[in-house]
Design an enzyme around this catalytic site. Structure first.
Site, PDB file in Angstrom:
ATOM      1  NE  ARG A  51      42.182  95.811  54.658  1.00  0.00           N
ATOM      2  CZ  ARG A  51      41.560  96.397  55.693  1.00  0.00           C
ATOM      3  NH1 ARG A  51      42.227  97.172  56.480  1.00  0.00           N
ATOM      4  NH2 ARG A  51      40.278  96.172  55.946  1.00  0.00           N
ATOM      5  CB  THR A  52      40.745  94.822  48.024  1.00  0.00           C
ATOM      6  OG1 THR A  52      41.128  93.965  49.091  1.00  0.00           O
ATOM      7  CG2 THR A  52      41.099  94.195  46.696  1.00  0.00           C
ATOM      8  CE  LYS A  80      18.072 100.930  38.687  1.00  0.00           C
ATOM      9  NZ  LYS A  80      18.538 101.626  37.481  1.00  0.00           N
ATOM     10  NE  ARG A 101      36.717  91.984  48.157  1.00  0.00           N
ATOM     11  CZ  ARG A 101      37.418  92.323  49.238  1.00  0.00           C
ATOM     12  NH1 ARG A 101      36.822  92.870  50.270  1.00  0.00           N
ATOM     13  NH2 ARG A 101      38.722  92.125  49.272  1.00  0.00           N
ATOM     14  CG  HIS A 129      41.680  88.486  48.250  1.00  0.00           C
ATOM     15  ND1 HIS A 129      42.015  89.403  47.271  1.00  0.00           N
ATOM     16  CD2 HIS A 129      41.311  89.226  49.347  1.00  0.00           C
ATOM     17  CE1 HIS A 129      41.856  90.632  47.751  1.00  0.00           C
ATOM     18  NE2 HIS A 129      41.425  90.544  49.000  1.00  0.00           N
TER      19      HIS A 129
END
Ligand code: CP
Length: 305
Positions: A51-52, A80, A101, A129
């Site tokens: 969703r986000t 890496k 995120r 959030h």
């Protein structure tokens, strides 16, 4: 340049503005089709999302802008060994705004120190959030017609559920909210949220393990998933994950205008048979998420229709 790392980075007045713009976008989408022409949003997702990430990308595309980014740490040079700070600084040369995120609490804050573009926290570990909270506030406003004087029950994983931490923080600034925290003892609301948000503002709350006992009081029920990915111990997760399963029989003593929210994804905590109940609002939340993120992107880029 402004970043949104926590819901308190936005004032109550600014949230009201965003809700108003989101509602105008819903009513008049064509007025916004070119607002972000030639602008780029980068989505840097070091942790899974449906969703986000996709609602941010859909939001920017619907504003006439473009999107770039990655959906997992493994597909970026962090695999890496590149640091979050270097990754963000590099991307901020390519994009006008960044939604990020990360599984580590505070990573978006660290990113904000080196970024040349506004950073939006799209979820950091078990911390917060803020754009889910904007989504939740828009949904509550659209369902109830106001943001005051209601009893909200948060049910499930209140320890690791970052969306509940952000929403409690947001609602503590509105008039007359009563908070009911429903969880097993292992997954109670963290004491730092209770101390820094509720106690500090003289707000009372109830903690209980029984959803049935408190159901008749609730105007809003905010269900959450038990966050298996944040447990240290698989056995505990298995023991706790199905503690609360909202099924039609559990709603027999609920208010007729109860609003059932869930940030999603759901696993087992809401039976599919609830989806057809007019009180189920979680797929409306999904839709509202795109519109409020459109409003936020515009605000942080200083753009209007
Ligand atoms: N609500 C939410 O954050 O969903 P995703 O994890 O799919 O982005």
């Amino acid at each position: 340049m402004r970043h949104v790392l926590d819901i308190t980075d936005l004032s109550v007045n600014e949230i009201e503005e965003l809700i108003n713009v989101a509602q105008d976008i819903i009513a008049n989408p064509d007025d916004y089709r070119e607002v972000c022409k030639h602008k780029k949003l980068a989505t840097l997702f070091f942790e899974p999302s449906t969703r986000t990430r996709l609602s941010f990308e859909a939001a920017m595309l619907d504003l006439g802008g473009n999107v770039l980014g990655f959906s997992s740490a493994n597909s970026s040079s962090s695999a890496k060994g590149e640091s979050v700070a270097d990754t963000v600084q590099v991307v901020s040369y390519y994009a006008d705004i960044i939604a990020m995120r990360h599984p580590k609490e505070g990573a978006p804050l660290a990113a904000s120190y080196v970024s040349n573009a506004p950073i939006i926290n799209a979820g950091d570990g078990g911390h917060c959030h803020p754009t889910q909270t904007l989504t939740d506030l828009l949904t509550i406003y659209r369902e109830k017609g106001h943001l005051s004087n209601m009893t909200i029950g948060f049910c499930g994983d209140l320890k690791f559920g970052r969306t509940v931490h952000s929403l409690v923080s947001a609602l503590s600034r509105y008039e007359g909210f009563k908070f009911v925290f429903i969880s097993p003892s292992e997954l109670m609301m963290p004491s730092y949220v209770k101390a820094n948000v509720l106690d500090k503002n003289g707000l009372s709350y109830i903690e209980t393990e029984s959803l049935t006992d408190v159901m008749p009081e609730l105007d809003i029920l905010y269900m959450t998933r038990v966050q298996g990915e944040r447990f240290f111990n698989e056995e505990d997760y298995i023991r706790l994950r199905d503690k609360y399963i909202l099924s039609p029989d559990k709603l027999t003593n609920a208010k007729s205008d109860l609003a059932i929210l869930h940030p999603l994804p759901r696993v087992n905590e809401i039976a599919r048979s609830i989806d057809k109940d007019p009180r189920a609002c979680y797929f409306k939340q999904v839709q509202n998420g795109k519109f409020i993120r459109m409003a936020l992107i515009m605000k942080l880029l200083g753009l209007s229709k």
